[in-house]
Design a protein around this motif. Structure first.
Motif, PDB file in Angstrom:
ATOM      1  N   LYS A 146      -7.740   3.458  -9.656  1.00 13.09           N
ATOM      2  CA  LYS A 146      -8.931   3.671  -8.829  1.00 13.09           C
ATOM      3  C   LYS A 146      -9.374   2.378  -8.169  1.00 13.09           C
ATOM      4  N   GLN A 147      -9.368   1.275  -8.919  1.00  9.78           N
ATOM      5  CA  GLN A 147      -9.712  -0.011  -8.326  1.00  9.78           C
ATOM      6  C   GLN A 147      -8.687  -0.421  -7.280  1.00  9.78           C
ATOM      7  N   PHE A 148      -7.424  -0.114  -7.535  1.00  5.88           N
ATOM      8  CA  PHE A 148      -6.372  -0.438  -6.575  1.00  5.88           C
ATOM      9  C   PHE A 148      -6.581   0.319  -5.264  1.00  5.88           C
ATOM     10  N   MET A 149      -6.912   1.600  -5.360  1.00  4.88           N
ATOM     11  CA  MET A 149      -7.127   2.400  -4.154  1.00  4.88           C
ATOM     12  C   MET A 149      -8.369   1.962  -3.402  1.00  4.88           C
ATOM     13  N   ALA A 150      -9.320   1.363  -4.106  1.00  2.00           N
ATOM     14  CA  ALA A 150     -10.544   0.913  -3.449  1.00  2.00           C
ATOM     15  C   ALA A 150     -10.374  -0.418  -2.737  1.00  2.00           C
ATOM     16  N   ASP A 151      -9.307  -1.159  -3.028  1.00  2.00           N
ATOM     17  CA  ASP A 151      -9.072  -2.457  -2.410  1.00  2.00           C
ATOM     18  C   ASP A 151      -8.306  -2.250  -1.105  1.00  2.00           C
ATOM     19  N   GLU A 152      -8.968  -2.521   0.011  1.00  2.00           N
ATOM     20  CA  GLU A 152      -8.355  -2.282   1.317  1.00  2.00           C
ATOM     21  C   GLU A 152      -7.136  -3.167   1.542  1.00  2.00           C
ATOM     22  N   GLU A 153      -7.212  -4.417   1.133  1.00  2.50           N
ATOM     23  CA  GLU A 153      -6.099  -5.336   1.343  1.00  2.50           C
ATOM     24  C   GLU A 153      -4.863  -4.914   0.569  1.00  2.50           C
ATOM     25  N   ARG A 155      -4.157  -1.870  -0.375  1.00  6.04           N
ATOM     26  CA  ARG A 155      -3.627  -0.650   0.243  1.00  6.04           C
ATOM     27  C   ARG A 155      -2.744  -0.991   1.428  1.00  6.04           C
ATOM     28  N   GLU A 156      -3.183  -1.922   2.266  1.00  2.00           N
ATOM     29  CA  GLU A 156      -2.375  -2.301   3.428  1.00  2.00           C
ATOM     30  C   GLU A 156      -1.088  -2.989   3.009  1.00  2.00           C
ATOM     31  N   THR A 157      -1.148  -3.755   1.918  1.00  2.00           N
ATOM     32  CA  THR A 157       0.015  -4.528   1.506  1.00  2.00           C
ATOM     33  C   THR A 157       1.079  -3.670   0.846  1.00  2.00           C
ATOM     34  N   VAL A 158       0.676  -2.700   0.047  1.00  2.00           N
ATOM     35  CA  VAL A 158       1.629  -1.932  -0.766  1.00  2.00           C
ATOM     36  C   VAL A 158       1.813  -0.506  -0.247  1.00  2.00           C
ATOM     37  N   LEU A 159       0.708   0.207  -0.053  1.00  2.00           N
ATOM     38  CA  LEU A 159       0.825   1.620   0.272  1.00  2.00           C
ATOM     39  C   LEU A 159       1.387   1.870   1.663  1.00  2.00           C
ATOM     40  N   VAL A 160       1.018   1.038   2.640  1.00  5.97           N
ATOM     41  CA  VAL A 160       1.513   1.251   4.011  1.00  5.97           C
ATOM     42  C   VAL A 160       3.032   1.088   4.094  1.00  5.97           C
ATOM     43  N   PRO A 161       3.630  -0.008   3.558  1.00  6.39           N
ATOM     44  CA  PRO A 161       5.099  -0.091   3.599  1.00  6.39           C
ATOM     45  C   PRO A 161       5.789   1.034   2.843  1.00  6.39           C
ATOM     46  N   ILE A 162       5.239   1.406   1.685  1.00  7.94           N
ATOM     47  CA  ILE A 162       5.851   2.505   0.930  1.00  7.94           C
ATOM     48  C   ILE A 162       5.769   3.810   1.720  1.00  7.94           C
ATOM     49  N   GLY A 163       4.623   4.063   2.357  1.00  9.08           N
ATOM     50  CA  GLY A 163       4.477   5.275   3.153  1.00  9.08           C
ATOM     51  C   GLY A 163       5.436   5.316   4.323  1.00  9.08           C
ATOM     52  N   ILE A 164       5.600   4.175   5.019  1.00  9.06           N
ATOM     53  CA  ILE A 164       6.551   4.133   6.137  1.00  9.06           C
ATOM     54  C   ILE A 164       7.981   4.364   5.637  1.00  9.06           C
ATOM     55  N   GLY A 165       8.317   3.750   4.504  1.00  7.17           N
ATOM     56  CA  GLY A 165       9.652   3.949   3.946  1.00  7.17           C
ATOM     57  C   GLY A 165       9.922   5.390   3.587  1.00  7.17           C
ATOM     58  N   LEU A 166       8.923   6.066   2.990  1.00  8.37           N
ATOM     59  CA  LEU A 166       9.109   7.469   2.631  1.00  8.37           C
ATOM     60  C   LEU A 166       9.190   8.368   3.857  1.00  8.37           C
ATOM     61  N   ALA A 192       8.666  -6.225   3.878  1.00  8.64           N
ATOM     62  CA  ALA A 192       7.210  -6.106   3.879  1.00  8.64           C
ATOM     63  C   ALA A 192       6.592  -6.903   2.740  1.00  8.64           C
ATOM     64  N   LEU A 193       7.192  -6.827   1.553  1.00  9.72           N
ATOM     65  CA  LEU A 193       6.662  -7.588   0.422  1.00  9.72           C
ATOM     66  C   LEU A 193       6.762  -9.091   0.662  1.00  9.72           C
ATOM     67  N   LEU A 194       7.885  -9.544   1.235  1.00 10.53           N
ATOM     68  CA  LEU A 194       8.014 -10.965   1.562  1.00 10.53           C
ATOM     69  C   LEU A 194       7.028 -11.362   2.652  1.00 10.53           C
ATOM     70  N   TYR A 195       6.795 -10.466   3.607  1.00 11.31           N
ATOM     71  CA  TYR A 195       5.868 -10.742   4.707  1.00 11.31           C
ATOM     72  C   TYR A 195       4.468 -11.035   4.182  1.00 11.31           C
TER      73      TYR A 195
END
Length: 385
Positions: A146-153, A155-166, A192-195
């Motif tokens: 829940k804390q992870f989902m609330a952190d905007e930064e 979300r952009e760092t992890v969830l966006v690359p994973i979503g694009i990959g899927l 993305a992770l290195l970026y």
């Protein structure tokens, strides 16, 4: 100072299982409610919440602070009715006496939604989340997610690359083999992770602002950096031509790499010299003295360039059959030429250190003289006054 220790039961487990009408206010009333609920359902986590409320109230009383413990619960077949019931019971509790602050005790994410309701009526000093020991890992994981989902930064760092990959994975599986699809997705996620991990996003984000400031401030280094970029491209281009002209794959990868290095190093060194020269001019224009790193850089670049050039020439002469170097009527063998390049690079580096040290000493002396003259002038001024 009076503190309200409020146990929130949004799902109305307390009232439904113990058969007690809420709100329940007071130490003895809540203590009796613990017994009733425990006898009705010993496995209910609400028992732990009630006991935690009593413990918090006891600790506050031991510290000399007046504490009142109370229990409110939701009641209704919908979330709206349950929240309205909570609000009504909370108003009843607050009407009994005046409270300075509250400590809210909850045991689930559903109960946590009632915290803003309490905050709108009374300052909340703390939220005590009760986690049953047997389910600690599960509850802790939930709160962490829940804390992870609330952190905007994050979300952009992890969830966006994973979503694009899927999203692109099914298309890659349709048009390519599974191996290529998995390789492409993992490459995307790794990039993305290195970026984000190497801070490239911060550099890219601030690059336009820094370029704008450099252009507006009239820095010479802006022009020299562009020139250095062009010289680097030229060096890489000539290196590729030289490597491909050495027989290609037939000459071997090592010889091709040395050919590339031998042809590209002069241009790359010139590019680095151009960039450092522009930075040096900026330091001189500022009229603040030249710092030794900017004086060391050109000599260091030339020294490293000589070393790379010397080692590449040595390997090419030994492996690719290049002609030996002939200078001033003397033919240098591969080892002799390498020794000349190594000694020359070391000598050049020492010269750079010496020049930087001498300039730094002069600048430092000038600063001392200016400071001393400034102090003398101040003293004279004070004496004149």
């Amino acid at each position: 100072m009076t503190t309200l220790v409020l146990c929130v039961d949004r799902s109305n487990d307390v009232g439904r299982k113990a058969g007690v009408d809420t709100p329940v206010v007071g130490w003895e009333a809540v203590r009796s409610l613990v017994t009733d609920l425990g006898l009705s359902d010993p496995e209910d986590v609400g028992v732990n919440s009630l006991l935690e409320s009593l413990r918090v109230a006891r600790d506050l009383s031991d510290e000399g602070e007046e504490a009142v413990v109370a229990v409110v619960s939701g009641n209704g077949d919908s979330a709206v009715r349950a929240d309205r019931a909570l609000a009504r019971q909370l108003d009843e509790v607050l009407a009994t006496r005046s409270f300075d602050s509250a400590i809210v005790v909850i045991d689930s994410s559903s109960d946590e939604r009632a915290v803003p309701m309490v905050e709108s009526r009374l300052p909340v000093d703390a939220v005590d989340r009760v986690v049953v020991r047997q389910a600690r890992d599960l509850e802790s994981t939930y709160y962490l997610l829940k804390q992870f989902m609330a952190d905007e930064e994050l979300r952009e760092t992890v969830l966006v690359p994973i979503g694009i990959g899927l999203l692109i994975l099914p298309a890659l599986l349709v048009y390519f083999s599974p191996v290529i699809a998995v390789a492409a997705v993992t490459t995307l996620l790794g990039a993305a992770l290195l970026y984000y991990g190497l801070g490239v996003d911060e550099v890219v984000e601030t690059a336009p602002e820094r370029a704008r400031e450099a252009l507006y401030s009239g820095q010479v280094s802006v022009v020299t950096y562009v020139a250095a970029l062009g010289l680097s491209v030229v060096g890489v281009f000539l290196g590729v031509l030289e490597a491909s002209g050495e027989g290609g794959a037939a000459a071997g990868e090592f010889v091709a790499a040395m050919s590339f290095l031998y042809a590209a190093v002069p241009w790359l060194a010139l590019a680095a010299l151009t960039a450092s020269f522009g930075r040096l001019l900026d330091e001189l224009i500022r009229d603040e003295g030249v710092r030794s790193p900017y004086l060391n850089l050109p000599f260091g670049v030339l020294s490293v360039g000589l070393l790379f050039r010397g080692f590449a020439g040595f390997f090419l002469e030994r492996e690719a059959g290049w002609a030996a170097l002939r200078l001033f009527g003397h033919t240098f063998t591969a080892s002799e030429r390498l020794a000349v390049f190594v000694v020359g690079s070391i000598a050049l580096a020492l010269v750079g250190v010496r020049v930087a040290a001498s300039v730094s000493d002069e600048t430092f002396d000038d600063v001392i003289d200016e400071a001393a003259s400034g102090r003398t002038g101040d003293t004279g001024g004070e004496s004149g006054r």
